[in-house]
Write a protein that holds these residues in place. Structure first.
Motif: not given
Ligand SMILES: C[S@@+](CC[C@H](N)C(=O)[O-])C[C@H]1O[C@@H](n2cnc3c(N)ncnc32)[C@H](O)[C@@H]1O
Length: 227
Positions: A56-62, A70-75, A84-91
């Motif tokens: 859920t992007g909880v570490h993006a602010p840190g 930060p950018v992220g990927v998750d399954l 959404t709104g915390r970091l750009p992320a892709a599945r």
């Protein structure tokens, strides 16, 4: 090949209940000391930090506070909806990152290795996308003191039962308010876990532990050699 997106089933619980303490910013809401480990192991830096299994992007602010982008990927699509709104992320599957070779400055794997049966392949893939000299930071449940074999119910006496050496997936858990009892967890004994980084060609630079009185989290920083 990664497992199914099992977090789809628990994404709302994970964001609203499981992460409530961490999101509050209070010290007692971070019993694994994840914020400290992030600060000490990753530290300040510039450039892109790819969080694999960002949830859920909880570490993006840190990460941003430390200067990273930060950018992220998750399954799990359901986990990513909260991001959404915390970091750009892709599945995407961390075993096959949709990222160019040598293109990111840092990779963060925060509390994910027990969800990734293919973690050796994930570490190799993270190494592929890191630029030469880039850092990989792993923070995960401590393989020596956490797992289906570890009973932490009594804060004064951690009980370790047979099972540490087996390397197995289990839903066995001493409590019913964590992740393992809901989606299960994989376990690697310490030498197997650390060996994955060495096999990928990474060079260890620093280790850390979080949680008291017996650590709950183990963290490592490893660097990709310069070209
Ligand atoms: C315990 S959660 C951690 C989420 C986040 N890093 C955090 O600390 O809150 C584990 C996450 O890993 C994701 N995950 C598991 N296997 C994956 C894979 N092969 N590729 C990408 N993400 C994966 C899950 O969907 C889940 O969001």
């Amino acid at each position: 090949m990664a497992a199914d997106a099992v977090y789809d089933e628990i994404a709302d619980w994970y964001e609203e209940e499981f992460l409530a303490g961490l999101r509050s910013g209070a010290a007692e809401g971070d019993p694994l000391e994840l914020r400290r480990l992030l600060r000490e192991l990753l530290g300040e830096g510039r450039g892109t930090c790819l969080e694999i299994g960002c949830g859920t992007g909880v570490h993006a602010p840190g990460l941003r506070e430390l200067g990273w982008t930060p950018v992220g990927v998750d399954l799990s699509a359901a986990m990513l909806r909260h991001a959404t709104g915390r970091l750009p992320a892709a599945r995407a599957d961390a075993e096959r990152l949709p990222v160019r070779d040598g293109s990111v400055d840092a990779v963060l794997a925060m509390m994910v290795h027990t969800d990734m049966p293919g973690y050796p392949a994930v570490v190799r893939e993270a190494t592929r996308v890191l630029r030469p000299g880039g850092v990989f930071v792993h923070v995960g449940v401590h393989p020596c003191f956490c797992g289906g074999f570890a009973d932490r119910a009594d804060p004064d006496a951690l009980v370790i039962r047979p099972g540490y050496l087996d390397g197995h997936w289990t839903k066995d858990s001493w409590n019913d308010n964590g992740v393992r009892d809901k989606v299960g967890a994989h376990h690697w004994p310490l030498p197997a876990l650390l060996g994955m980084f060495l096999d990928a060609g990474l060079v260890f630079e620093r280790f850390g532990e979080g949680g008291r009185p017996v650590p709950i989290a183990l963290a490592a920083r490893a660097r990709k050699g310069a070209a």
